[in-house]
Scaffold this motif. Structure first.
Motif, PDB file in Angstrom:
ATOM      1  N   GLN A  12     103.283 -29.990  24.106  1.00  0.00           N
ATOM      2  CA  GLN A  12     102.999 -31.128  24.462  1.00  0.00           C
ATOM      3  C   GLN A  12     102.258 -31.736  25.639  1.00  0.00           C
ATOM      4  OE1 GLN A  12     107.463 -32.341  24.938  1.00  0.00           O
ATOM      5  NE2 GLN A  12     107.901 -31.861  23.039  1.00  0.00           N
ATOM      6  N   THR A  13     102.071 -30.729  26.578  1.00  0.00           N
ATOM      7  CA  THR A  13     101.324 -31.341  27.607  1.00  0.00           C
ATOM      8  C   THR A  13      99.772 -31.396  26.970  1.00  0.00           C
ATOM      9  OG1 THR A  13     102.586 -30.223  29.113  1.00  0.00           O
ATOM     10  CG2 THR A  13     100.597 -30.585  30.120  1.00  0.00           C
ATOM     11  N   ILE A  14      99.293 -30.358  26.408  1.00  0.00           N
ATOM     12  CA  ILE A  14      97.967 -30.517  25.774  1.00  0.00           C
ATOM     13  C   ILE A  14      97.793 -31.842  24.847  1.00  0.00           C
ATOM     14  CG2 ILE A  14      96.679 -29.467  23.881  1.00  0.00           C
ATOM     15  CD1 ILE A  14      97.740 -26.762  24.657  1.00  0.00           C
ATOM     16  N   ILE A  15      98.822 -32.026  24.181  1.00  0.00           N
ATOM     17  CA  ILE A  15      98.713 -33.083  23.342  1.00  0.00           C
ATOM     18  C   ILE A  15      98.557 -34.473  24.345  1.00  0.00           C
ATOM     19  CG2 ILE A  15     100.069 -34.738  21.808  1.00  0.00           C
ATOM     20  CD1 ILE A  15     101.051 -32.289  20.276  1.00  0.00           C
ATOM     21  N   LEU A  16      99.574 -34.670  25.274  1.00  0.00           N
ATOM     22  CA  LEU A  16      99.270 -35.690  26.147  1.00  0.00           C
ATOM     23  C   LEU A  16      98.078 -35.875  26.778  1.00  0.00           C
ATOM     24  CD1 LEU A  16     103.234 -35.384  27.649  1.00  0.00           C
ATOM     25  CD2 LEU A  16     102.056 -37.161  26.240  1.00  0.00           C
ATOM     26  N   LYS A  17      97.447 -34.722  27.479  1.00  0.00           N
ATOM     27  CA  LYS A  17      96.264 -34.783  27.928  1.00  0.00           C
ATOM     28  C   LYS A  17      95.281 -35.155  27.053  1.00  0.00           C
ATOM     29  CE  LYS A  17      93.098 -33.780  30.927  1.00  0.00           C
ATOM     30  NZ  LYS A  17      92.983 -34.698  31.982  1.00  0.00           N
ATOM     31  N   LEU A  18      95.279 -34.894  25.827  1.00  0.00           N
ATOM     32  CA  LEU A  18      93.992 -35.113  24.988  1.00  0.00           C
ATOM     33  C   LEU A  18      94.408 -36.863  24.712  1.00  0.00           C
ATOM     34  CD1 LEU A  18      93.730 -32.244  22.355  1.00  0.00           C
ATOM     35  CD2 LEU A  18      92.224 -32.937  23.950  1.00  0.00           C
ATOM     36  N   LEU A  19      95.374 -37.099  24.502  1.00  0.00           N
ATOM     37  CA  LEU A  19      95.364 -38.809  24.328  1.00  0.00           C
ATOM     38  C   LEU A  19      95.131 -39.563  25.557  1.00  0.00           C
ATOM     39  CD1 LEU A  19      98.768 -38.532  22.193  1.00  0.00           C
ATOM     40  CD2 LEU A  19      96.495 -39.018  21.441  1.00  0.00           C
ATOM     41  N   GLU A  20      95.252 -39.061  26.759  1.00  0.00           N
ATOM     42  CA  GLU A  20      95.083 -39.538  27.973  1.00  0.00           C
ATOM     43  C   GLU A  20      93.586 -39.682  28.061  1.00  0.00           C
ATOM     44  OE1 GLU A  20      95.848 -38.722  32.652  1.00  0.00           O
ATOM     45  OE2 GLU A  20      94.756 -37.187  31.555  1.00  0.00           O
ATOM     46  N   GLU A  21      92.763 -38.823  27.637  1.00  0.00           N
ATOM     47  CA  GLU A  21      91.341 -38.808  27.701  1.00  0.00           C
ATOM     48  C   GLU A  21      90.738 -39.479  26.367  1.00  0.00           C
ATOM     49  OE1 GLU A  21      90.306 -34.668  27.602  1.00  0.00           O
ATOM     50  OE2 GLU A  21      90.637 -34.438  29.782  1.00  0.00           O
ATOM     51  N   ASN A  22      91.423 -39.550  25.490  1.00  0.00           N
ATOM     52  CA  ASN A  22      90.810 -40.013  24.013  1.00  0.00           C
ATOM     53  C   ASN A  22      91.391 -41.560  23.451  1.00  0.00           C
ATOM     54  OD1 ASN A  22      88.713 -37.839  23.389  1.00  0.00           O
ATOM     55  ND2 ASN A  22      90.601 -36.809  23.725  1.00  0.00           N
ATOM     56  N   ASP A  23      92.468 -41.915  24.279  1.00  0.00           N
ATOM     57  CA  ASP A  23      93.090 -43.273  23.791  1.00  0.00           C
ATOM     58  C   ASP A  23      93.865 -43.078  22.683  1.00  0.00           C
ATOM     59  OD1 ASP A  23      93.714 -45.805  24.068  1.00  0.00           O
ATOM     60  OD2 ASP A  23      92.202 -46.437  22.541  1.00  0.00           O
ATOM     61  N   LYS A  24      93.362 -42.989  21.594  1.00  0.00           N
ATOM     62  CA  LYS A  24      94.323 -42.431  20.390  1.00  0.00           C
ATOM     63  C   LYS A  24      93.624 -41.653  19.319  1.00  0.00           C
ATOM     64  CE  LYS A  24      92.713 -46.348  17.325  1.00  0.00           C
ATOM     65  NZ  LYS A  24      93.010 -47.551  16.816  1.00  0.00           N
ATOM     66  N   MET A  25      94.709 -40.768  18.701  1.00  0.00           N
ATOM     67  CA  MET A  25      93.986 -39.691  17.965  1.00  0.00           C
ATOM     68  C   MET A  25      94.798 -39.461  16.643  1.00  0.00           C
ATOM     69  SD  MET A  25      92.754 -37.019  20.764  1.00  0.00           S
ATOM     70  CE  MET A  25      91.750 -35.804  19.895  1.00  0.00           C
ATOM     71  N   TYR A  26      94.415 -38.732  15.664  1.00  0.00           N
ATOM     72  CA  TYR A  26      95.315 -38.595  14.593  1.00  0.00           C
ATOM     73  C   TYR A  26      95.603 -36.993  14.566  1.00  0.00           C
ATOM     74  CZ  TYR A  26      90.677 -37.867  12.041  1.00  0.00           C
ATOM     75  OH  TYR A  26      89.571 -37.548  11.789  1.00  0.00           O
ATOM     76  N   GLY A  27      96.408 -36.362  13.743  1.00  0.00           N
ATOM     77  CA  GLY A  27      96.719 -34.996  13.814  1.00  0.00           C
ATOM     78  C   GLY A  27      95.690 -33.968  13.671  1.00  0.00           C
ATOM     79  N   TYR A  28      94.866 -34.134  12.756  1.00  0.00           N
ATOM     80  CA  TYR A  28      93.773 -33.247  12.461  1.00  0.00           C
ATOM     81  C   TYR A  28      92.919 -33.199  13.375  1.00  0.00           C
ATOM     82  CZ  TYR A  28      90.237 -30.840   9.981  1.00  0.00           C
ATOM     83  OH  TYR A  28      89.131 -29.725   9.543  1.00  0.00           O
ATOM     84  N   GLU A  29      92.660 -34.452  13.973  1.00  0.00           N
ATOM     85  CA  GLU A  29      91.616 -34.544  15.059  1.00  0.00           C
ATOM     86  C   GLU A  29      92.167 -33.889  16.748  1.00  0.00           C
ATOM     87  OE1 GLU A  29      89.224 -38.545  17.208  1.00  0.00           O
ATOM     88  OE2 GLU A  29      91.447 -38.747  16.363  1.00  0.00           O
TER      89      GLU A  29
END
Length: 112
Positions: A12-29
């Protein structure tokens, strides 16, 4: 990374960090970004990713935006305001955890 179980508590922390850096993403991305950033060492399966995304959404940390891409509907995930605050908190926790683990695993490096 031989033991994929090690990252499960951090997913969950990995996901949150990626979304913080990339604004929005889809699952496969998300799975591909993690794979690229870890040079293939960490592979997140759909079976692990989507339950984590759904939990973060249910907890009010993510918003979902659906967009039509070609002939398909794609779900984009992005942080809510609460999600942004939680990301800061979880990243601080992760830093402390990593520091503690470093003390345990390699005490000589910890003294430097």
């Amino acid at each position: 990374m031989g033991n994929q179980k090690l990252y499960k508590g951090s997913l969950q922390t990995i996901i949150l960090k990626l979304l913080e850096e990339n604004d929005k993403m889809y699952g496969y991305e998300i799975t591909q970004k993690v794979k690229a950033l870890t040079q293939g060492e960490l592979k997140i399966t759909e079976g692990a990713l989507y339950p984590a995304l759904h939990k973060l959404e249910a907890d009010g940390l993510l918003d979902v935006e659906i967009a039509k891409v070609g002939n398909r509907m794609r779900k984009y995930y992005k942080l809510t305001e609460q999600g942004t605050k939680e990301t800061v908190h979880r990243l601080a926790e992760m830093q402390e955890f990593l520091k503690t683990m470093q003390h345990l695993v390699n005490p000589k490096l910890s003294l430097e």
